[in-house]
Design an enzyme around this catalytic site. Structure first.
Site, mmCIF file in Angstrom:
data_model
loop_
_atom_site.group_PDB
_atom_site.id
_atom_site.type_symbol
_atom_site.label_atom_id
_atom_site.label_comp_id
_atom_site.label_asym_id
_atom_site.label_seq_id
_atom_site.Cartn_x
_atom_site.Cartn_y
_atom_site.Cartn_z
ATOM 1 N N HIS A 166 -6.126 5.716 7.202
ATOM 2 C CA HIS A 166 -5.138 6.630 6.634
ATOM 3 C C HIS A 166 -5.117 7.888 7.494
ATOM 4 C CE1 HIS A 166 -4.560 4.838 2.380
ATOM 5 N NE2 HIS A 166 -4.598 3.902 3.300
ATOM 6 N N CYS A 188 -3.609 5.285 -1.781
ATOM 7 C CA CYS A 188 -4.125 4.563 -2.943
ATOM 8 C C CYS A 188 -4.144 5.509 -4.124
ATOM 9 C CB CYS A 188 -5.522 4.032 -2.665
ATOM 10 S SG CYS A 188 -6.222 3.194 -4.098
ATOM 11 N N ASN A 195 -0.764 6.230 4.840
ATOM 12 C CA ASN A 195 -1.299 5.265 5.788
ATOM 13 C C ASN A 195 -0.880 5.693 7.195
ATOM 14 O OD1 ASN A 195 -2.399 2.676 4.387
ATOM 15 N ND2 ASN A 195 -0.617 3.245 3.180
ATOM 16 N N ASP A 229 0.839 -1.203 0.000
ATOM 17 C CA ASP A 229 0.000 0.000 0.000
ATOM 18 C C ASP A 229 0.875 1.253 0.000
ATOM 19 O OD1 ASP A 229 -2.230 1.596 0.116
ATOM 20 O OD2 ASP A 229 -2.852 0.990 2.118
ATOM 21 N N HIS A 271 -8.109 -0.270 9.000
ATOM 22 C CA HIS A 271 -7.068 0.248 8.112
ATOM 23 C C HIS A 271 -7.325 1.748 7.943
ATOM 24 C CE1 HIS A 271 -4.505 -0.503 4.366
ATOM 25 N NE2 HIS A 271 -4.891 0.757 4.204
HETATM 26 N N1 COA Z 1 -1.692 -9.415 -13.745
HETATM 27 C C1 COA Z 1 -1.148 -9.027 -14.917
HETATM 28 N N2 COA Z 1 -1.846 -8.531 -15.938
HETATM 29 C C2 COA Z 1 -3.186 -8.438 -15.767
HETATM 30 C C3 COA Z 1 -3.825 -8.836 -14.598
HETATM 31 C C4 COA Z 1 -3.023 -9.338 -13.544
HETATM 32 N N3 COA Z 1 -3.552 -9.704 -12.386
HETATM 33 N N4 COA Z 1 -5.133 -8.632 -14.721
HETATM 34 C C5 COA Z 1 -5.340 -8.144 -15.960
HETATM 35 N N5 COA Z 1 -4.153 -8.009 -16.589
HETATM 36 C C6 COA Z 1 -3.926 -7.510 -17.963
HETATM 37 C C7 COA Z 1 -4.690 -8.323 -18.967
HETATM 38 O O1 COA Z 1 -3.935 -9.428 -19.378
HETATM 39 C C8 COA Z 1 -4.893 -7.336 -20.084
HETATM 40 O O2 COA Z 1 -3.680 -7.183 -20.783
HETATM 41 P P1 COA Z 1 -3.687 -7.024 -22.388
HETATM 42 O O3 COA Z 1 -4.497 -5.808 -22.682
HETATM 43 O O4 COA Z 1 -2.231 -6.888 -22.701
HETATM 44 O O5 COA Z 1 -4.299 -8.303 -22.873
HETATM 45 C C9 COA Z 1 -5.100 -6.034 -19.337
HETATM 46 O O6 COA Z 1 -4.479 -6.211 -18.064
HETATM 47 C C10 COA Z 1 -6.569 -5.704 -19.148
HETATM 48 O O7 COA Z 1 -7.222 -6.805 -18.555
HETATM 49 P P2 COA Z 1 -8.741 -6.766 -18.065
HETATM 50 O O8 COA Z 1 -9.086 -8.114 -17.550
HETATM 51 O O9 COA Z 1 -9.604 -6.178 -19.150
HETATM 52 O O10 COA Z 1 -8.675 -5.832 -16.825
HETATM 53 P P3 COA Z 1 -9.081 -4.299 -16.644
HETATM 54 O O11 COA Z 1 -8.375 -3.424 -17.596
HETATM 55 O O12 COA Z 1 -10.549 -4.216 -16.526
HETATM 56 O O13 COA Z 1 -8.431 -4.060 -15.195
HETATM 57 C C11 COA Z 1 -7.829 -4.911 -13.034
HETATM 58 C C12 COA Z 1 -8.920 -4.736 -14.066
HETATM 59 C C13 COA Z 1 -8.507 -5.294 -11.729
HETATM 60 C C14 COA Z 1 -6.885 -6.014 -13.480
HETATM 61 C C15 COA Z 1 -7.022 -3.600 -12.892
HETATM 62 O O14 COA Z 1 -7.898 -2.510 -12.795
HETATM 63 C C16 COA Z 1 -6.114 -3.623 -11.712
HETATM 64 O O15 COA Z 1 -5.150 -4.387 -11.655
HETATM 65 N N6 COA Z 1 -6.373 -2.785 -10.717
HETATM 66 C C17 COA Z 1 -5.586 -2.750 -9.508
HETATM 67 C C18 COA Z 1 -5.761 -1.441 -8.819
HETATM 68 C C19 COA Z 1 -5.019 -1.446 -7.523
HETATM 69 O O16 COA Z 1 -4.181 -2.283 -7.220
HETATM 70 N N7 COA Z 1 -5.304 -0.446 -6.725
HETATM 71 C C20 COA Z 1 -4.663 -0.297 -5.498
HETATM 72 C C21 COA Z 1 -5.364 -1.010 -4.408
HETATM 73 S S1 COA Z 1 -6.082 0.206 -3.321
HETATM 74 ZN ZN ZN Z 2 -3.957 2.012 2.971
#
Ligand code: COA
Ligand code: ZN
Length: 307
Positions: A216, A247, A256, A21, A214
């Site tokens: 912040h 975030c 945090n 985080d 949790h």
């Molecule tokens: N690891 C690696 N690549 C990933 C993945 C993962 N867990 N999940 C999706 N991808 C890749 C896909 O392979 C795809 O790649 P491509 O375009 O080269 O084929 C691309 O990401 C889009 O995939 P999709 O399933 O359509 O996902 P999305 O674009 O709707 O995104 C999440 C959804 C959840 C994967 C993305 O928004 C994300 O990782 N968010 C995390 C946010 C975060 O961590 N925030 C902090 C926490 S507070």
């Molecule tokens: Zn946090």
């Protein structure tokens, strides 16, 4: 004689989220070997849980795109848990390939935040987790469920605690064992925390043993919120070394609660954590050299300025 500290636990379990985080929100790219060293220093300080990284899309969080290398190269202590954040089955497969033995899934109590953060509705995110949690159960891997924006949303404002209850119950029903209620944007104040915890802890299947908090420290209320949580018998508290992070999808969500500030307060109250405060300061000091700014934690700043 009764005291307002009667329900405060004798020991608290701290979940260290700095490497995940914290570092996900830093502007500069931290070199992979230094991330590994940071995790190892935190574990050596006695922190029972050190959240290492996220197996999310590298496009969403480029700062943690080295998750596979980091997780594969940590020397793990036997008594420490090293959870990682998992958004979908693709992330779970990557994590399993690195030998992950503890995971966390994450959703929100507000729809607009879920949409911005994980590009899904809350219901869609829960549907994405179902196969992840099923696979974890097969592998005997414990799952934590983060619920963000529990105390307020950057897009919607107030959040109905009944929404929190509904999401929490769905997570538990699919096999998540532990919850973390997040004040993602750092707006909560103690009476609100009491109110939300009262409602959540009164709900079916949700006990204080499985609820972590949790906070912040964006507006300086994190420790006050921890104190009321302790008074309500909560025993798991999330914190990040040095007060790193926030975030990236929550505007203004810097900082945090700092692990050092939390430890100082808990130890001062005679609450056991098993953590060596000065070793956490040393870990923060180590990573601070790569951040390009001074960590915001109060105890940390006091400690380094008095040296
Ligand atoms: N690891 C690696 N690549 C990933 C993945 C993962 N867990 N999940 C999706 N991808 C890749 C896909 O392979 C795809 O790649 P491509 O375009 O080269 O084929 C691309 O990401 C889009 O995939 P999709 O399933 O359509 O996902 P999305 O674009 O709707 O995104 C999440 C959804 C959840 C994967 C993305 O928004 C994300 O990782 N968010 C995390 C946010 C975060 O961590 N925030 C902090 C926490 S507070
Ligand atoms: Zn946090």
């Amino acid at each position: 004689m009764s005291s307002s500290f009667d329900n405060v636990p004798a020991a608290v379990r701290i979940v260290e989220v700095g490497p995940r985080d914290g570092l996900q929100n830093e502007k500069v790219a931290i070199p992979t070997p230094q991330k590994i060293q940071f995790v190892q220093m935190l574990a050596s300080a006695g922190l029972p849980v050190v959240e290492v990284t996220s197996f999310v899309s590298p496009r969403a969080i480029p700062q943690l795109s080295d998750a596979d290398t980091v997780m594969s190269n940590i020397t793990r202590l036997p008594g420490t848990a090293y959870p990682v954040l998992i958004p979908n089955i693709k992330g779970m497969q990557r994590a399993l390939a690195t030998g992950v033995r503890s995971i966390a899934v994450f959703t929100a109590a507000s729809e607009s935040f879920a949409r911005h953060n994980i590009n899904a509705s809350i219901a869609e995110s829960l549907a994405n987790f179902r196969p992840v949690v099923a696979l974890a159960q097969q592998e005997d891997i414990p799952v934590r469920g983060y619920i963000s924006t529990v105390f307020g949303c950057p897009y919607e404002g107030a959040v109905d605690p009944q929404r929190v209850v509904a999401v929490a119950q769905e997570l538990l029903a699919m096999g998540v064992q532990e919850l973390s209620l997040g004040d993602t944007i750092g707006v909560a104040t103690p009476r609100q925390v009491e109110n939300v915890l009262d409602i959540v802890l009164a709900a079916n299947d949700i006990t204080r043993e499985i609820v972590g908090v949790h906070f912040h420290d964006t507006r300086g209320t994190a420790l006050a919120n921890v104190l009321i949580s302790l008074q309500m018998g909560i025993t798991t508290i999330d914190a990040a070394a040095g007060g790193l992070g926030g975030c990236p999808y929550a505007p203004g969500a810097s900082g945090n609660l700092a692990t050092e500030d939390l430890l100082y307060m808990l130890h001062g109250m005679g609450i056991q954590t098993g953590v060596d405060l000065e070793k956490v300061v040393a870990a923060t000091r180590y990573i601070a050299a790569y951040l390009g700014h001074t960590p915001t934690g109060k105890y940390y700043q006091a400690a380094v300025s008095s040296r």
